[in-house]
Design a protein around this motif. Sequence first.
Motif, PDB file in Angstrom:
ATOM      1  N   ASP A 122     -18.404 -12.106  20.677  1.00  0.00           N
ATOM      2  CA  ASP A 122     -17.568 -11.988  19.472  1.00  0.00           C
ATOM      3  C   ASP A 122     -18.239 -12.673  18.283  1.00  0.00           C
ATOM      4  OD1 ASP A 122     -15.633 -10.605  20.859  1.00  0.00           O
ATOM      5  OD2 ASP A 122     -14.356 -12.363  21.199  1.00  0.00           O
ATOM      6  N   GLN A 123     -18.818 -13.842  18.532  1.00  0.00           N
ATOM      7  CA  GLN A 123     -19.492 -14.577  17.467  1.00  0.00           C
ATOM      8  C   GLN A 123     -20.711 -13.808  16.968  1.00  0.00           C
ATOM      9  OE1 GLN A 123     -18.656 -17.402  15.926  1.00  0.00           O
ATOM     10  NE2 GLN A 123     -20.497 -17.403  14.651  1.00  0.00           N
ATOM     11  N   LEU A 124     -21.510 -13.284  17.881  1.00  0.00           N
ATOM     12  CA  LEU A 124     -22.693 -12.533  17.493  1.00  0.00           C
ATOM     13  C   LEU A 124     -22.337 -11.325  16.636  1.00  0.00           C
ATOM     14  CD1 LEU A 124     -25.811 -11.916  17.918  1.00  0.00           C
ATOM     15  CD2 LEU A 124     -25.039 -10.398  19.757  1.00  0.00           C
ATOM     16  N   LEU A 125     -21.267 -10.624  17.007  1.00  0.00           N
ATOM     17  CA  LEU A 125     -20.940  -9.346  16.388  1.00  0.00           C
ATOM     18  C   LEU A 125     -19.837  -9.430  15.346  1.00  0.00           C
ATOM     19  CD1 LEU A 125     -21.057  -7.320  19.710  1.00  0.00           C
ATOM     20  CD2 LEU A 125     -22.751  -7.241  17.871  1.00  0.00           C
ATOM     21  N   ALA A 126     -19.507 -10.647  14.925  1.00  0.00           N
ATOM     22  CA  ALA A 126     -18.400 -10.836  13.987  1.00  0.00           C
ATOM     23  C   ALA A 126     -18.584 -10.035  12.699  1.00  0.00           C
ATOM     24  CB  ALA A 126     -18.232 -12.317  13.668  1.00  0.00           C
ATOM     25  N   GLU A 127     -19.820  -9.911  12.239  1.00  0.00           N
ATOM     26  CA  GLU A 127     -20.083  -9.195  10.989  1.00  0.00           C
ATOM     27  C   GLU A 127     -20.856  -7.899  11.224  1.00  0.00           C
ATOM     28  OE1 GLU A 127     -21.842 -11.748   8.091  1.00  0.00           O
ATOM     29  OE2 GLU A 127     -20.311 -13.293   8.295  1.00  0.00           O
ATOM     30  N   ALA A 128     -20.864  -7.426  12.461  1.00  0.00           N
ATOM     31  CA  ALA A 128     -21.566  -6.170  12.768  1.00  0.00           C
ATOM     32  C   ALA A 128     -20.886  -4.997  12.079  1.00  0.00           C
ATOM     33  CB  ALA A 128     -21.620  -5.951  14.270  1.00  0.00           C
ATOM     34  N   GLN A 129     -21.681  -4.059  11.618  1.00  0.00           N
ATOM     35  CA  GLN A 129     -21.149  -2.879  10.936  1.00  0.00           C
ATOM     36  C   GLN A 129     -21.946  -1.648  11.323  1.00  0.00           C
ATOM     37  OE1 GLN A 129     -21.210  -3.113   6.662  1.00  0.00           O
ATOM     38  NE2 GLN A 129     -20.395  -1.046   6.378  1.00  0.00           N
ATOM     39  N   GLY A 130     -21.249  -0.665  11.870  1.00  0.00           N
ATOM     40  CA  GLY A 130     -21.883   0.603  12.183  1.00  0.00           C
ATOM     41  C   GLY A 130     -21.848   1.532  10.984  1.00  0.00           C
ATOM     42  N   HIS A 131     -22.606   2.606  11.077  1.00  0.00           N
ATOM     43  CA  HIS A 131     -22.683   3.552   9.959  1.00  0.00           C
ATOM     44  C   HIS A 131     -22.495   4.982  10.445  1.00  0.00           C
ATOM     45  CE1 HIS A 131     -24.085   0.389   7.200  1.00  0.00           C
ATOM     46  NE2 HIS A 131     -24.746  -0.063   8.245  1.00  0.00           N
ATOM     47  N   GLY A 132     -21.672   5.137  11.466  1.00  0.00           N
ATOM     48  CA  GLY A 132     -21.389   6.476  11.980  1.00  0.00           C
ATOM     49  C   GLY A 132     -22.094   6.741  13.281  1.00  0.00           C
ATOM     50  N   SER A 133     -23.314   7.245  13.201  1.00  0.00           N
ATOM     51  CA  SER A 133     -24.053   7.603  14.412  1.00  0.00           C
ATOM     52  C   SER A 133     -24.399   6.400  15.275  1.00  0.00           C
ATOM     53  CB  SER A 133     -25.350   8.348  14.041  1.00  0.00           C
ATOM     54  OG  SER A 133     -25.075   9.527  13.334  1.00  0.00           O
ATOM     55  N   ASN A 134     -24.441   5.207  14.679  1.00  0.00           N
ATOM     56  CA  ASN A 134     -24.810   4.012  15.447  1.00  0.00           C
ATOM     57  C   ASN A 134     -23.635   3.098  15.739  1.00  0.00           C
ATOM     58  OD1 ASN A 134     -24.408   2.907  12.902  1.00  0.00           O
ATOM     59  ND2 ASN A 134     -26.246   1.617  12.966  1.00  0.00           N
ATOM     60  N   ASP A 135     -22.404   3.578  15.564  1.00  0.00           N
ATOM     61  CA  ASP A 135     -21.233   2.740  15.862  1.00  0.00           C
ATOM     62  C   ASP A 135     -21.244   2.253  17.306  1.00  0.00           C
ATOM     63  OD1 ASP A 135     -20.363   3.170  13.288  1.00  0.00           O
ATOM     64  OD2 ASP A 135     -18.788   4.605  13.826  1.00  0.00           O
ATOM     65  N   PHE A 136     -21.786   3.083  18.201  1.00  0.00           N
ATOM     66  CA  PHE A 136     -21.795   2.737  19.625  1.00  0.00           C
ATOM     67  C   PHE A 136     -22.598   1.480  19.918  1.00  0.00           C
ATOM     68  CE2 PHE A 136     -25.809   4.807  19.063  1.00  0.00           C
ATOM     69  CZ  PHE A 136     -26.658   4.251  19.999  1.00  0.00           C
ATOM     70  N   LYS A 137     -23.489   1.099  19.009  1.00  0.00           N
ATOM     71  CA  LYS A 137     -24.327  -0.083  19.255  1.00  0.00           C
ATOM     72  C   LYS A 137     -23.509  -1.368  19.364  1.00  0.00           C
ATOM     73  CE  LYS A 137     -28.966   0.877  17.496  1.00  0.00           C
ATOM     74  NZ  LYS A 137     -30.060   0.274  16.703  1.00  0.00           N
ATOM     75  N   ILE A 138     -22.352  -1.415  18.723  1.00  0.00           N
ATOM     76  CA  ILE A 138     -21.551  -2.652  18.750  1.00  0.00           C
ATOM     77  C   ILE A 138     -21.021  -2.918  20.161  1.00  0.00           C
ATOM     78  CG2 ILE A 138     -19.538  -3.837  17.810  1.00  0.00           C
ATOM     79  CD1 ILE A 138     -20.047  -2.321  15.172  1.00  0.00           C
ATOM     80  N   PRO A 139     -20.290  -1.997  20.797  1.00  0.00           N
ATOM     81  CA  PRO A 139     -19.876  -2.265  22.179  1.00  0.00           C
ATOM     82  C   PRO A 139     -21.059  -2.319  23.148  1.00  0.00           C
ATOM     83  CG  PRO A 139     -19.268  -0.030  21.533  1.00  0.00           C
ATOM     84  CD  PRO A 139     -19.695  -0.737  20.284  1.00  0.00           C
TER      85      PRO A 139
END
Length: 329
Positions: A292-309
Motif C-alpha cells: 500500500d505504501q509503495l503504490l500510494a501514488e501509483a497511477q495507471g493510464h489505461g492500458s497499464n492499469d493492470f500494473k498496480i495490482p
Amino acid sequence: MKPFAYARASDRDGARAEAADNALYIAGGTNLLDLMKLEVMAPDKLVDINRLDLSELADTDDGGLRIGALVTNSDCAADQRIRRDYPLLSRAILAGASGQLRNKATTGGNLCQRTRCYYFYDTAMPCNKREPGSGCQALAGFNRIHAILGASEACIATYPGDMAVAMTALDARVEIENVDGAIRQIPIQDFHCLPGDNPERDNILENGDLITAVILPRPVEGKQIYRKVRDRASYAFALCSVAAVVQMDRETIAAAALAFGGLAHKPWRDETVEALLVGEKPSAQLFGRAADQLLAEAQGHGSNDFKIPLTRRVMISVLQEATEKGAAA
C-alpha cells in the motif's frame, strides 16, 4: 543513418578530448546503434572506448567489488564472486536481453540505455523525450509497458534495464570521470532522472562524462531475490521486476532493500517501504501495508492499469519468499 565522425580512443585522456565536442561514447552499441539507424539519435561524432583499460572486475579494499565500465554483461553475470556474493545481480543480468547481446553489452552502456517506448522509437509520432515540447503520445495511446510511478504529464516512459534495478537494491555507486579528469562517485539510485518537465534527460551525465566503473559495497548476509514478470519467457522487458535483499534476525526483519523495475523512468526505490518492514515479524498484513505504501501514488493510464495490482502481488510474493525459513539464497 545520418553521416557521423568516428574516433577510436586509446586512453582516457584521448577519449575525454574527443568527447569534449558534443560527441557520444560507444562500446557495445547494442542500444545506441539501433537508435541511430532509426534516426531517433543522430550524433555528429562517436568516440569508441573499447581500447580503454576498463574491463576488469577487481576486489576493493573494503571487501566490495569494482566492475569496470567495459565489463560485458556476460562476464559480469558469470564471475564467481558475483554469483557467490551478489547472486541478485547475476540473475538480473541473465533475465535481460539475449546471450548474443549480453556478450556485447557493457556495464556502463547498460546503465545508459534509453527507454523502449514505442512512440520514442517512431519518429512520425510526437515525443517529448525525442523532441521536447512536441507532446507525449503515450499518455492517450498504447501504454501497456509504461510507468505507474514517478511519471509526469511530459513523459510516462519507463527505464527498461534489469541490471540497474539489482544494483540499486545492492547500494552500488557509479564512478564517473568528467572532461577535466576529475572523478566522482554517486549512488546509483541518483544516477537516473525522473521525467518532470525535462524527459529528454535520462541521467545526470554531463557532456563528456565517462562512466569508469560501478562499485559494489561489501556483500551482506541474507536472501537475495530477483523476480521479473514479462509478456514472454525471454527477451522481453519487465512489466514489473523486484530486486530484494532481506536480512532476518530470528523472527523479525533486520534489514530490507527493495528496488523495482518496469514501473518508472528509473529503477524505483522507496525507503519508507523498507523502514516499514524493519523490526517487524513477517506477515501477510505487514506485506500488504508495505505494498500500500509503495503504490500510494501509483497511477495507471489505461492500458497499464493492470500494473498496480500486478506489482502488489509480485512484491508480496517476493517478500514471502525472502522471509521464509530455509528459502534459497
